[in-house]
Design an enzyme around this catalytic site. Structure first.
Site, short mmCIF file in Angstrom:
data_model
loop_
_atom_site.label_atom_id
_atom_site.label_comp_id
_atom_site.label_asym_id
_atom_site.label_seq_id
_atom_site.Cartn_x
_atom_site.Cartn_y
_atom_site.Cartn_z
N GLY A 49 -14.12 81.67 42.16
CA GLY A 49 -13.68 82.69 41.21
C GLY A 49 -14.87 82.95 40.31
N GLU A 50 -14.66 82.85 39.04
CA GLU A 50 -15.75 83.05 38.08
C GLU A 50 -15.71 81.86 37.11
OE1 GLU A 50 -18.35 85.13 37.72
OE2 GLU A 50 -18.67 83.71 36.11
N CYS A 81 -17.55 76.71 45.34
CA CYS A 81 -18.27 77.77 44.64
C CYS A 81 -18.13 77.63 43.12
CB CYS A 81 -17.85 79.12 45.18
SG CYS A 81 -19.08 80.39 44.87
N ARG A 110 -26.36 78.70 38.92
CA ARG A 110 -25.30 79.69 39.10
C ARG A 110 -25.88 80.96 39.71
NH1 ARG A 110 -23.17 82.80 34.69
NH2 ARG A 110 -21.29 83.77 35.47
N ILE A 137 -20.54 83.67 48.37
CA ILE A 137 -20.29 84.84 47.53
C ILE A 137 -20.83 84.56 46.13
CG2 ILE A 137 -18.53 86.41 46.63
CD1 ILE A 137 -16.67 85.32 48.92
N HIS A 173 -17.14 78.94 50.85
CA HIS A 173 -15.68 79.07 50.76
C HIS A 173 -15.01 78.80 52.10
CE1 HIS A 173 -15.42 81.20 46.81
NE2 HIS A 173 -16.63 81.61 47.13
N GLU A 175 -12.05 78.04 52.67
CA GLU A 175 -10.66 78.52 52.64
C GLU A 175 -10.54 79.97 53.13
OE1 GLU A 175 -12.62 78.15 50.12
OE2 GLU A 175 -12.39 79.85 48.76
N1 GLN Z 1 -20.86 83.30 40.65
C1 GLN Z 1 -19.59 82.74 40.36
C2 GLN Z 1 -19.63 81.88 39.10
O1 GLN Z 1 -20.62 81.77 38.46
C3 GLN Z 1 -19.05 81.93 41.51
C4 GLN Z 1 -18.68 82.83 42.65
C5 GLN Z 1 -17.61 82.30 43.54
O2 GLN Z 1 -16.86 81.38 43.20
N2 GLN Z 1 -17.49 82.90 44.68
O3 GLN Z 1 -18.66 81.30 38.73
#
Ligand code: GLN
Length: 192
Positions: A49-50, A81, A110, A137, A173, A175
């Site tokens: 996610g983020e 991730c 990151r 990603i 990922h 999943e």
């Molecule tokens: N770039 C995202 C972050 O800094 C991570 C991306 C992802 O989980 N696919 O959290």
């Protein structure tokens, strides 16, 4: 035998895909949205996610402190991730006020593989698992790994899958691929 209860942090990110992968591995997935959901877990998955947003949501939903404590006292955790970033002890190119759960003695960079346009897929050889299809990603890589961290896979010279005892993390990922071998590794070799 009672199935292991494995939480999936469900504040943001690809929760459903992790729930499906864990179900296929024969464990009972539990969506974690508030502190009471942490009770009786045998492990937890921290999805992608983020990471900066997830850090904020962890604080707002009062999960940051209890989860830090559980992970610090041995709750098995698997971060993919953004989840890898959350488990890291240090982040490069994070936000100055970014919250981490920590526990894993690594420094992650990151967005290391570049922005959205630099996201990529390809085969990754993971020790103990075999060749998996890696979906990256805006993925982090591991810039420094402590001496008790086992590197399970790298892209070039950069580790992208690591394990330190009860903690497992991948930049990619699994999943999203319908291949449950990474989750199975977590369930059978880290949670058990
Ligand atoms: N770039 C995202 C972050 O800094 C991570 C991306 C992802 O989980 N696919 O959290």
């Amino acid at each position: 035998m009672v199935a292991a209860r494995v939480g999936v942090l469900a504040l943001q990110g690809d929760v459903r895909e992790h729930v499906s992968a864990l179900t296929a591995c024969g464990v009972l997935p539990v969506e974690v949205k508030r502190p009471a959901d942490l009770e009786g877990l045998d492990g937890i998955v921290l999805p992608g996610g983020e990471s900066t947003t997830m850090g904020k949501l962890l604080r707002i939903f009062e999960l940051l402190a209890p989860l830090r404590e559980l992970i610090g006292s041995g709750l098995p955790a698997y971060g993919t991730c953004a989840g890898m970033i959350l488990l890291a002890s240090e982040v490069v190119d994070g936000r100055h006020d970014q919250e981490l759960l920590g526990g894993l003695d690594i420094t992650v960079r990151r967005n290391a593989f570049g922005s959205q346009v630099h996201s990529f897929e390809g085969p990754v050889e993971v020790a103990g698992v075999g060749s998996v299809h890696g979906v990256f990603i805006r993925a982090p890589w591991v810039e420094r790994a402590g001496s008790s961290v086992e590197v399970l896979a790298s892209v070039g010279e950069h580790p992208v899958a690591v394990r330190q005892g009860h903690l497992l993390a991948t930049s990619f990922h699994p999943e999203l691929t319908g291949d449950e071998r990474m989750h199975d590794y977590f369930v059978t070799r880290v949670v058990s």
